[in-house]
Design a protein around this motif. Structure first.
Motif, PDB file in Angstrom:
ATOM      1  N   GLY A  55      10.390   5.195   6.670  1.00 15.48           N
ATOM      2  CA  GLY A  55       9.620   5.348   5.441  1.00 15.48           C
ATOM      3  C   GLY A  55       8.795   4.118   5.127  1.00 15.48           C
ATOM      4  N   THR A  56       9.394   2.940   5.256  1.00 15.40           N
ATOM      5  CA  THR A  56       8.674   1.696   4.984  1.00 15.40           C
ATOM      6  C   THR A  56       7.502   1.529   5.952  1.00 15.40           C
ATOM      7  OG1 THR A  56      10.742   0.687   4.242  1.00 15.40           O
ATOM      8  CG2 THR A  56       8.911  -0.794   4.725  1.00 15.40           C
ATOM      9  N   ALA A  57       7.774   1.754   7.249  1.00 12.94           N
ATOM     10  CA  ALA A  57       6.704   1.634   8.252  1.00 12.94           C
ATOM     11  C   ALA A  57       5.597   2.650   7.995  1.00 12.94           C
ATOM     12  CB  ALA A  57       7.279   1.828   9.649  1.00 12.94           C
ATOM     13  N   GLY A  58       5.978   3.882   7.611  1.00 11.39           N
ATOM     14  CA  GLY A  58       4.977   4.911   7.345  1.00 11.39           C
ATOM     15  C   GLY A  58       4.106   4.580   6.153  1.00 11.39           C
ATOM     16  N   ALA A  59       4.699   4.035   5.080  1.00 13.93           N
ATOM     17  CA  ALA A  59       3.913   3.683   3.898  1.00 13.93           C
ATOM     18  C   ALA A  59       2.930   2.563   4.209  1.00 13.93           C
ATOM     19  CB  ALA A  59       4.843   3.273   2.754  1.00 13.93           C
ATOM     20  N   THR A 100      -2.612   1.101   5.193  1.00 19.33           N
ATOM     21  CA  THR A 100      -3.563   0.390   6.058  1.00 19.33           C
ATOM     22  C   THR A 100      -4.628   1.336   6.599  1.00 19.33           C
ATOM     23  OG1 THR A 100      -1.811  -1.156   6.711  1.00 19.33           O
ATOM     24  CG2 THR A 100      -3.773  -1.047   8.116  1.00 19.33           C
ATOM     25  N   ALA A 101      -4.217   2.537   7.027  1.00 12.97           N
ATOM     26  CA  ALA A 101      -5.178   3.510   7.552  1.00 12.97           C
ATOM     27  C   ALA A 101      -6.177   3.936   6.487  1.00 12.97           C
ATOM     28  CB  ALA A 101      -4.428   4.726   8.099  1.00 12.97           C
ATOM     29  N   TRP A 119      -5.318   9.408  12.076  1.00 13.44           N
ATOM     30  CA  TRP A 119      -4.415   8.284  11.810  1.00 13.44           C
ATOM     31  C   TRP A 119      -3.673   8.485  10.490  1.00 13.44           C
ATOM     32  CZ3 TRP A 119      -3.054   5.097  15.486  1.00 13.44           C
ATOM     33  CH2 TRP A 119      -3.925   4.889  16.566  1.00 13.44           C
ATOM     34  N   LEU A 120      -4.353   9.032   9.497  1.00 18.44           N
ATOM     35  CA  LEU A 120      -3.705   9.292   8.215  1.00 18.44           C
ATOM     36  C   LEU A 120      -2.564  10.293   8.377  1.00 18.44           C
ATOM     37  CD1 LEU A 120      -6.705   9.581   5.703  1.00 18.44           C
ATOM     38  CD2 LEU A 120      -5.199   7.638   6.086  1.00 18.44           C
ATOM     39  N   VAL A 121      -2.821  11.364   9.106  1.00 16.56           N
ATOM     40  CA  VAL A 121      -1.799  12.386   9.304  1.00 16.56           C
ATOM     41  C   VAL A 121      -0.617  11.811  10.085  1.00 16.56           C
ATOM     42  CG1 VAL A 121      -1.299  14.588  10.421  1.00 16.56           C
ATOM     43  CG2 VAL A 121      -3.424  14.294   9.143  1.00 16.56           C
ATOM     44  N   ALA A 122      -0.903  11.024  11.116  1.00 16.56           N
ATOM     45  CA  ALA A 122       0.178  10.428  11.915  1.00 16.56           C
ATOM     46  C   ALA A 122       1.048   9.516  11.056  1.00 16.56           C
ATOM     47  CB  ALA A 122      -0.415   9.647  13.093  1.00 16.56           C
ATOM     48  N   ALA A 123       0.415   8.668  10.242  1.00 16.72           N
ATOM     49  CA  ALA A 123       1.179   7.763   9.377  1.00 16.72           C
ATOM     50  C   ALA A 123       1.962   8.540   8.323  1.00 16.72           C
ATOM     51  CB  ALA A 123       0.242   6.758   8.711  1.00 16.72           C
ATOM     52  N   ALA A 124       1.343   9.579   7.750  1.00 17.12           N
ATOM     53  CA  ALA A 124       2.026  10.395   6.750  1.00 17.12           C
ATOM     54  C   ALA A 124       3.233  11.105   7.349  1.00 17.12           C
ATOM     55  CB  ALA A 124       1.054  11.410   6.154  1.00 17.12           C
ATOM     56  N   MET A 125       3.152  11.490   8.620  1.00 21.00           N
ATOM     57  CA  MET A 125       4.281  12.146   9.275  1.00 21.00           C
ATOM     58  C   MET A 125       5.442  11.172   9.486  1.00 21.00           C
ATOM     59  SD  MET A 125       2.207  14.551  12.007  1.00 21.00           S
ATOM     60  CE  MET A 125       3.677  15.191  12.812  1.00 21.00           C
ATOM     61  N   VAL A 126       5.131   9.902   9.741  1.00 20.38           N
ATOM     62  CA  VAL A 126       6.195   8.897   9.854  1.00 20.38           C
ATOM     63  C   VAL A 126       6.896   8.720   8.509  1.00 20.38           C
ATOM     64  CG1 VAL A 126       6.709   6.467  10.347  1.00 20.38           C
ATOM     65  CG2 VAL A 126       5.031   7.697  11.742  1.00 20.38           C
ATOM     66  N   LEU A 127       6.101   8.649   7.432  1.00 20.53           N
ATOM     67  CA  LEU A 127       6.682   8.545   6.090  1.00 20.53           C
ATOM     68  C   LEU A 127       7.521   9.777   5.761  1.00 20.53           C
ATOM     69  CD1 LEU A 127       6.992   7.236   3.323  1.00 20.53           C
ATOM     70  CD2 LEU A 127       4.741   8.148   2.694  1.00 20.53           C
TER      71      LEU A 127
END
Length: 480
Positions: free
Chosen positions: A338-342, A347-348, A357-365
């Motif tokens: 969650g921290t890494a995704g936020a 940043t994206a 990139w937004l979707v990939a980061a949101a999926m990590v969160l």
């Protein structure tokens, strides 16, 4: 068929039955946002007045949660749950038949009173009936509403409004509610109220429910004007007074002695920090898509859809694995993701890296959310005894609602200040959404940086949840 298979099937049936009630509550939190323009036109009212249809429901939800534990003790969990389902269903019918915006907002408030009891009481019923070693499996089923509700609700509301009328977003609850009521009568285990029930602490109820309502109302309205900050502060003050009172009276409305139980305290701390960050930022990605990218609601919904799938998968895996491996590993994995995704999502956005990139980061969160919230609740509740369970669930549910409202307020205020500071020509968040394409393109770098920076506070909260999980969920060393 073996006894284990029968137990597993029974747990699955019970979990899915309770999840149906939870899904009704979560979906109804989201449906009115899409239908507001149609409600404004249909009832000949203004947009600010129509927004009380959503606010009233949220106030009903949060104001009744403090009574959940007492109601279970006084009337029995099954009876309270069935009554709450009846209230929710009947008021859905009345909301669909409302004749003006005042009646609709009132019906939604009372509907929220019914809905506010369904989640904590249903969860308590499930945990009471499930052996400790299978509670992770149960919680994986109870996670389904949180995973699919926020994504399923808006498209459903849009389709019902376009195909028929805004009234159908409430009327559709009637057949579903009646079906759920019939199934619950057959599936929910019977129980008896306690022989000796603690009396209601009326001053404590006024402080706790009043403070909770003030926090949710102030946090919800803070996005419109910073003048509502005083109401939010007053609500926090009332809650602080309640905490002081609850430590002194013999029979408090919410038993804060539950916090003396280390796993419960750790799970609540992780949940509160994570919920404040995660639910506080749920509207930021759609806002970026519409306000910075200039795309419509359909595109925003499409980009959010992968998050629901990821949350569902990780919630199922996390809550099932918690019965087999140390919960600290699962929760720490979730809070770290969650921290890494936020951080990655902020940043994206700030660098305008593009939707993939937004979707990939949101999926990590989202993966972090799935591996944290329900597993943390399982950690907090699986060792509670029969009488402690409803009290613990009440405290966890209330803390989650208040944390989400406070986190949403913090993100809304920071976002408003950042947009005004980085791009004053946009005219605030509302003006950003209404910009002409040429003006938006000219301001796009500043707008992107402002929206991305709104993830700073959520990232700090998620880092705090990681620290709590790391320190508080350590196994206790045995002496001797």
């Amino acid at each position: 068929m073996t006894d284990i298979a029968l137990a597993g099937r029974s747990i699955r049936v019970l979990g899915l039955t309770i999840a149906l009630g939870g899904l009704l509550v979560v979906v109804d939190t989201t449906v009115t946002a899409v239908a507001l323009p149609a409600i404004v036109a249909g009832l000949h009212t203004s947009l600010p007045a129509a927004q009380w249809v959503t606010i009233g429901y949220l106030l009903g939800l949060v104001s009744v949660i403090p009574l959940a534990g007492w109601a279970v003790e006084r009337f029995g969990a099954r009876r309270v749950y069935l009554t709450a389902m009846i209230v929710f269903t009947v008021l859905s019918l009345l909301a669909g038949l409302a004749w003006d915006v005042v009646s609709l907002a009132f019906f939604r408030f009372v509907q929220g009173l019914g809905g506010g009891l369904l989640t904590p009481v249903g969860t308590a019923i499930g945990l009471r009936a499930t052996p400790r070693e299978a509670r992770g499996r149960l919680m994986s089923l109870l996670a389904l509403p949180l995973a699919i509700g926020p994504v399923f609700g808006p498209p459903l509301a849009g389709w019902l409004t376009d195909a028929g009328s805004w009234r159908w977003i409430f009327l559709i609850n009637v057949p579903i509610g009646l079906l759920a009521l019939a199934v619950c009568r057959r599936v929910l285990p019977k129980d008896q109220p306690l022989a000796v029930v603690r009396s209601i602490d009326l001053p404590g109820l006024a402080l706790l429910s009043g403070g909770a309502v003030a926090v949710v109302l102030g946090g919800t309205l803070l996005e419109r004007s910073l003048g509502w900050l005083g109401l939010l502060a007053a609500g926090i003050g009332m809650l602080a007074v309640f905490v002081r009172r609850a430590r002194r009276v013999p029979e408090p409305l919410v038993d804060l002695r539950m916090l003396e139980h280390r796993p419960f305290r750790a799970g609540l701390g992780v949940m509160a920090c994570f919920a404040a960050a995660y639910f506080g930022t749920m509207s930021v990605l759609p806002l970026f898509v519409q306000g910075v990218g200039g795309d419509g609601v359909a595109r925003a919904g499409l980009l959010v859809l992968p998050q629901a799938v990821v949350v569902a998968v990780f919630a199922q895996a996390g809550t099932r694995l918690i019965d087999r491996i140390p919960p600290r590993r699962i929760v720490l994995t979730g809070t770290t993701l969650g921290t890494a995704g936020a951080i990655a999502l902020g940043t994206a956005m700030a660098t305008d890296a593009g939707y993939p990139w937004l979707v990939a980061a949101a999926m990590v969160l989202a993966a972090g959310s799935g591996a944290t919230l329900l597993p943390a609740m399982t950690v907090a509740t699986r060792d509670l005894d029969h009488d402690q369970t409803p009290r613990g669930i009440t405290l966890l549910t209330l803390a989650n609602q208040l944390a989400s409202a406070t986190g949403g307020a913090a993100v809304a205020v920071s976002l408003s200040l950042l947009v005004s500071a980085r791009a004053p020509e946009a005219g605030g968040v509302g003006g950003m959404l209404a910009l002409e394409p040429a003006a938006r393109e000219a301001l796009r770098p500043e707008l992107a940086a402002a929206v991305g920076a709104a993830y700073v506070i959520p990232a700090l909260l998620l880092a705090a949840s990681t620290l709590i999980a790391f320190r508080a969920l350590r196994p206790v060393a045995r002496r001797g």
